[in-house]
Design an enzyme around this catalytic site. Structure first.
Site, short mmCIF file in Angstrom:
data_model
loop_
_atom_site.label_atom_id
_atom_site.label_comp_id
_atom_site.label_asym_id
_atom_site.label_seq_id
_atom_site.Cartn_x
_atom_site.Cartn_y
_atom_site.Cartn_z
N ARG A 60 0.86 -1.19 0.00
CA ARG A 60 0.00 0.00 0.00
C ARG A 60 0.89 1.23 0.00
NH1 ARG A 60 2.36 1.71 3.90
NH2 ARG A 60 0.89 3.43 3.92
N ASP A 94 -2.11 10.80 -1.90
CA ASP A 94 -2.51 9.75 -2.85
C ASP A 94 -2.85 10.31 -4.21
OD1 ASP A 94 -2.93 8.32 -0.15
OD2 ASP A 94 -2.94 6.78 -1.70
N LYS A 154 -4.70 9.88 3.38
CA LYS A 154 -5.37 9.00 4.35
C LYS A 154 -6.38 9.77 5.20
CE LYS A 154 -5.11 5.48 4.75
NZ LYS A 154 -6.13 4.57 4.13
O1 MRU Z 1 -4.53 3.10 2.45
P1 MRU Z 1 -3.06 3.32 2.31
O2 MRU Z 1 -2.27 2.74 3.44
O3 MRU Z 1 -2.55 2.89 0.96
O4 MRU Z 1 -2.91 4.91 2.39
C1 MRU Z 1 -1.63 5.45 2.25
C2 MRU Z 1 -1.59 6.93 2.43
O5 MRU Z 1 -2.60 7.57 2.62
C3 MRU Z 1 -0.26 7.58 2.29
O6 MRU Z 1 -0.21 8.75 3.07
C4 MRU Z 1 -0.04 7.98 0.82
O7 MRU Z 1 -0.29 6.90 -0.04
C5 MRU Z 1 1.32 8.48 0.59
S1 MRU Z 1 2.54 7.20 0.63
C6 MRU Z 1 4.04 7.92 0.44
#
Ligand code: MRU
Length: 339
Positions: free
Chosen positions: A44, A230, A241
């Protein structure tokens, strides 16, 4: 520790759902296995999802070597569709699929083109991460108290990291920082993964419950909040997130600077504002159960948002490999992307 790699026709990755208790490697021999790993968050984080998507395409390419050009492209299209359906918000996943598919379609040897484009994506992410960590570390001062959210380190990027990479780089430069990590409900990427990475690196970290961020800012002198992204719109609105938006509003109230750290590959050049960002909703079970025990009555409705969108007006700067972008983001983002 290798977060993800392509070994022949296998995609090999560390299963992040088992951390910090167990460091188990899984070896995927099919698109379905990689898709399941993405859906279950075994892998992830936006840049790592881009790499996983690229490697899934490369795996299909390797497995279809020797077939006709049309058969290879057909197999790649199937992988493209399956992986595209896994998670909607992280733009890196979708952009990586598009890049690999386009380069295969443009080549007489689509299998080779797909593998080499996938490796290029991986290498570009390494380089972007290294540069953005250096730019970001310059912003941090000795004595800063930093709050971060989710996990944005090596595990989320298969490289140095973004927000967490900035913190680690500044620490290695000898800056004394106090680091708070939100536990990050409901899947606890902050408590399980960020704390694991920092402890492994020998950097002191204090984990807090998400709900305590405001009071921690008020009482502990938090000077900077640094988080990842993201998907970033052309006007600077940023999806990250769930819980990030609340942190941005709290940071404004408490006079803390609020930074996004992300490679340019996380900016979506096709969307103007955050309103167009698709926000993933996940299954109700993730909120309904804790450690296998029901904590929400069956009759209650559940809204399990995986991300939120922070309006650009709350963002002090966006740390990228091209430097720290500042408002007005409509201009600085287009300049960085050369649009
Ligand atoms: O649901 P996830 O764990 O994939 O969410 C990840 C995040 O929100 C991170 O902050 C984002 O992907 C940046 S990773 C460098």
């Amino acid at each position: 520790m290798q977060v993800i790699s392509l070994e022949g026709d296998r995609v090999v990755m560390l299963d992040q759902t088992l951390l910090p208790g167990e460091e188990r490697i899984i070896e995927c021999e099919s698109t379905e296995c990689v898709a399941e790993a993405i859906e279950k968050l075994r892998i992830r984080g936006a840049p790592a999802l881009g790499i996983a998507a690229a490697f899934a395409m490369a795996q299909t390419a390797v497995r279809s070597r020797g077939r006709s050009r049309e058969e290879v492209l057909e197999a790649l299209r199937r992988t493209y569709e399956r992986i595209k359906a896994t998670r909607p918000t992280a733009v890196n996943l979708h952009a990586a699929l598009d890049r690999v598919m386009r380069s295969a379609e443009a080549s007489d040897d689509p299998a080779e083109a797909a593998v080499s484009e996938a490796m290029k994506i991986y290498e570009e992410e390494q380089e972007a991460s290294r540069k953005l960590c250096e730019h970001g570390a310059e912003l941090l001062r000795d004595g800063d108290v930093v709050l971060t959210h989710c996990n944005t380190g090596m595990l989320a990027t298969a490289t140095l990291g973004t927000a967490l990479g900035v913190i680690v780089t500044a620490w290695k430069q000898g800056k004394r920082l106090r680091v708070f990590a939100d536990e990050t409900r409901p899947l606890l990427q902050g408590a399980r993964l960020t704390a694991w990475e920092l402890v492994k690196a020998g950097i002191p970290v204090t984990v807090i419950a998400d709900g305590s961020a405001g009071y921690v800012m008020r009482t502990q002198g938090v000077s900077k909040v640094i988080v990842g992204a993201d998907r970033i719109a052309l006007n600077g609105d940023t999806a990250n997130k769930i819980g990030t938006y609340s942190l941005a509003v709290l940071a404004k109230e408490h006079g803390a600077e609020f930074y996004i750290a992300a490679p340019l590959s996380t900016i979506d050049p096709n969307i103007e504002s955050g309103e167009e960002i698709p926000v993933e909703q996940r299954s109700r079970e993730e909120l309904e159960f804790f450690n296998g025990r029901r904590i929400v009555p069956e009759q209650a409705e559940v809204l399990n948002l995986a991300f939120d969108v922070t309006p650009a007006e709350y963002i002090t700067g966006i740390i990228t490999e091209a430097g720290v972008l500042r408002p007005p983001y409509e201009e600085s983002i287009r300049r960085a992307l050369r649009l």
